[in-house]
Design a protein around this motif. Structure first.
Motif, mmCIF file in Angstrom:
data_model
loop_
_atom_site.group_PDB
_atom_site.id
_atom_site.type_symbol
_atom_site.label_atom_id
_atom_site.label_comp_id
_atom_site.label_asym_id
_atom_site.label_seq_id
_atom_site.Cartn_x
_atom_site.Cartn_y
_atom_site.Cartn_z
ATOM 1 N N LYS A 87 7.986 19.974 -17.003
ATOM 2 C CA LYS A 87 6.845 20.148 -17.897
ATOM 3 C C LYS A 87 7.155 21.244 -18.907
ATOM 4 C CE LYS A 87 1.800 20.383 -17.707
ATOM 5 N NZ LYS A 87 0.626 20.493 -16.803
ATOM 6 N N THR A 88 6.780 21.007 -20.133
ATOM 7 C CA THR A 88 7.019 22.006 -21.182
ATOM 8 C C THR A 88 5.690 22.468 -21.764
ATOM 9 O OG1 THR A 88 7.254 20.259 -22.853
ATOM 10 C CG2 THR A 88 9.262 21.008 -21.758
ATOM 11 N N TYR A 89 5.716 23.675 -22.343
ATOM 12 C CA TYR A 89 4.512 24.269 -22.922
ATOM 13 C C TYR A 89 4.851 24.810 -24.310
ATOM 14 C CZ TYR A 89 3.384 24.331 -17.936
ATOM 15 O OH TYR A 89 3.195 23.986 -16.620
ATOM 16 N N THR A 90 3.874 24.748 -25.183
ATOM 17 C CA THR A 90 4.072 25.295 -26.520
ATOM 18 C C THR A 90 4.020 26.822 -26.457
ATOM 19 O OG1 THR A 90 1.685 25.092 -26.934
ATOM 20 C CG2 THR A 90 3.093 23.278 -27.645
ATOM 21 N N ASN A 91 4.774 27.460 -27.359
ATOM 22 C CA ASN A 91 4.844 28.921 -27.385
ATOM 23 C C ASN A 91 3.724 29.487 -28.267
ATOM 24 O OD1 ASN A 91 5.823 31.498 -26.854
ATOM 25 N ND2 ASN A 91 7.223 31.462 -28.618
ATOM 26 N N ASP A 92 2.493 29.265 -27.802
ATOM 27 C CA ASP A 92 1.319 29.793 -28.492
ATOM 28 C C ASP A 92 0.224 29.987 -27.456
ATOM 29 O OD1 ASP A 92 0.496 27.198 -27.909
ATOM 30 O OD2 ASP A 92 0.588 26.502 -29.985
ATOM 31 N N LEU A 93 -0.942 30.445 -27.895
ATOM 32 C CA LEU A 93 -2.009 30.753 -26.948
ATOM 33 C C LEU A 93 -2.377 29.537 -26.100
ATOM 34 C CD1 LEU A 93 -4.031 32.732 -25.793
ATOM 35 C CD2 LEU A 93 -5.596 32.162 -27.675
ATOM 36 N N ASP A 94 -2.429 28.361 -26.722
ATOM 37 C CA ASP A 94 -2.763 27.156 -25.971
ATOM 38 C C ASP A 94 -1.739 26.890 -24.866
ATOM 39 O OD1 ASP A 94 -4.258 24.462 -25.780
ATOM 40 O OD2 ASP A 94 -2.175 23.825 -26.074
ATOM 41 N N GLY A 95 -0.462 26.990 -25.204
ATOM 42 C CA GLY A 95 0.597 26.761 -24.214
ATOM 43 C C GLY A 95 0.618 27.827 -23.137
ATOM 44 N N TRP A 96 0.372 29.104 -23.515
ATOM 45 C CA TRP A 96 0.382 30.184 -22.527
ATOM 46 C C TRP A 96 -0.732 29.989 -21.492
ATOM 47 C CZ3 TRP A 96 0.320 34.020 -27.193
ATOM 48 C CH2 TRP A 96 1.571 34.023 -27.807
ATOM 49 N N ILE A 97 -1.911 29.616 -21.980
ATOM 50 C CA ILE A 97 -3.040 29.413 -21.056
ATOM 51 C C ILE A 97 -2.761 28.239 -20.116
ATOM 52 C CG2 ILE A 97 -5.475 28.768 -20.876
ATOM 53 C CD1 ILE A 97 -5.996 30.278 -23.463
ATOM 54 N N LYS A 98 -2.242 27.146 -20.654
ATOM 55 C CA LYS A 98 -1.972 25.966 -19.820
ATOM 56 C C LYS A 98 -0.895 26.246 -18.773
ATOM 57 C CE LYS A 98 -3.447 22.515 -23.215
ATOM 58 N NZ LYS A 98 -3.017 21.434 -24.154
ATOM 59 N N GLU A 99 0.145 26.985 -19.164
ATOM 60 C CA GLU A 99 1.193 27.327 -18.196
ATOM 61 C C GLU A 99 0.641 28.257 -17.112
ATOM 62 O OE1 GLU A 99 5.752 29.155 -17.983
ATOM 63 O OE2 GLU A 99 4.736 28.931 -19.923
ATOM 64 N N ALA A 100 -0.169 29.228 -17.524
ATOM 65 C CA ALA A 100 -0.769 30.154 -16.558
ATOM 66 C C ALA A 100 -1.691 29.402 -15.594
ATOM 67 C CB ALA A 100 -1.542 31.245 -17.289
ATOM 68 N N LEU A 101 -2.447 28.435 -16.103
ATOM 69 C CA LEU A 101 -3.350 27.657 -15.244
ATOM 70 C C LEU A 101 -2.575 26.892 -14.178
ATOM 71 C CD1 LEU A 101 -5.958 26.277 -17.808
ATOM 72 C CD2 LEU A 101 -6.456 27.747 -15.836
ATOM 73 N N ASP A 102 -1.422 26.330 -14.546
ATOM 74 C CA ASP A 102 -0.615 25.596 -13.568
ATOM 75 C C ASP A 102 -0.087 26.541 -12.487
ATOM 76 O OD1 ASP A 102 -1.042 23.183 -14.785
ATOM 77 O OD2 ASP A 102 0.857 23.154 -15.874
ATOM 78 N N ILE A 103 0.344 27.719 -12.886
ATOM 79 C CA ILE A 103 0.836 28.705 -11.917
ATOM 80 C C ILE A 103 -0.305 29.185 -11.035
ATOM 81 C CG2 ILE A 103 1.804 31.025 -11.681
ATOM 82 C CD1 ILE A 103 3.407 30.474 -14.243
#
Length: 253
Positions: free
Chosen positions: A145-161
């Protein structure tokens, strides 16, 4: 012609010692009377065996469930049922039912909160049918899974963790607090409040001080408090401990 004599045929009578005489014309055939040792004597033993089988019990493990009522949280339910490991253990056991956000419990959900052992009559226990071996599908490599390097991507990656670690929080709750605390700037630093005066300025997207970041750091994330994903995860872990979820935070925390 002489008068015909009158004769009476004597009736067959049972002998006193369990025999009966049966006429056969000339001789008497002696037959034994069926006693209490015949087929009917086995009935009491059969009844006793059935009674013993009915009284025998087998311990069976049953699940203990809880139906979520309006206003209940995982913390309250875990405390009510004395769940070892608290709300995190409860969420881990029921994540498939609850979903990715432990803080949003829908009333009416049925959660498994433990097990209990009950005694079941042996004659009511049914043997489980033998399971047929299932065909093993060919394993396919999971796409990373990949995430964008912006606020949207940071929040989504943090939510998965956070979901992997049983930490509650929603996208909206995180985004709302990030915009209030740092306006979305991962390098934001507060150099003027009481924490800064004490030598521990607030840092990052959700403005955590170093002691708080280190105490609530989530394994698998960076140890840098300015790392956006690590900062979000640690702050949400702290908020879950103090307020139940980052979603419950609507001001300085």
């Amino acid at each position: 012609m002489s008068a015909r004599g009158k004769h009476r045929r004597s009736k067959a009578r049972p002998f006193v010692r369990g025999f009966v005489a049966v006429g056969t014309g000339g001789a008497a055939l002696v037959l034994p009377i069926m006693g209490a040792t015949g087929a009917g004597a086995a009935q009491p033993a059969q009844v006793t065996q059935v009674a013993r089988e009915a009284q025998a019990t087998v311990p069976q493990v049953q699940l203990v469930t809880h139906k979520v009522a309006s206003g209940e949280t995982l913390s309250k339910i875990a405390k009510k049922h004395s769940v070892s490991g608290g709300w995190k253990k409860l969420y881990k056991a029921n994540s498939a039912v609850i979903g990715t956000d432990p803080a949003r419990l829908r009333p009416g959900l049925t959660l498994t909160v433990g097990t209990k052992t009950v005694q079941t009559p042996a004659n009511e226990v049914k043997a489980a049918p033998a399971a047929e071996p299932a065909a093993t599908p060919a394993a396919e490599p999971a796409a990373e899974k990949t995430y964008t390097n912006d606020l949207d991507g940071w929040i989504k990656e943090a939510l998965d963790i956070m979901a992997q670690n049983g930490i509650p929080g929603s996208y909206d709750g995180i985004h709302r607090n990030v915009m209030r605390e740092s306006s979305g700037n991962p390098q934001a630093t507060n150099n003027w409040d009481s924490n800064a005066v004490a030598g521990t300025p607030s840092k990052g997207l959700l403005q955590t001080i170093d002691p708080t970041f280190q105490a609530y750091h989530v394994p698998g994330t960076s140890m840098d408090p300015f790392d956006p994903v690590a900062n979000i995860a640690a702050a949400c872990n702290y908020a879950a401990d103090k307020y139940g979820s980052i979603d419950n935070v609507n001001g300085p925390y």
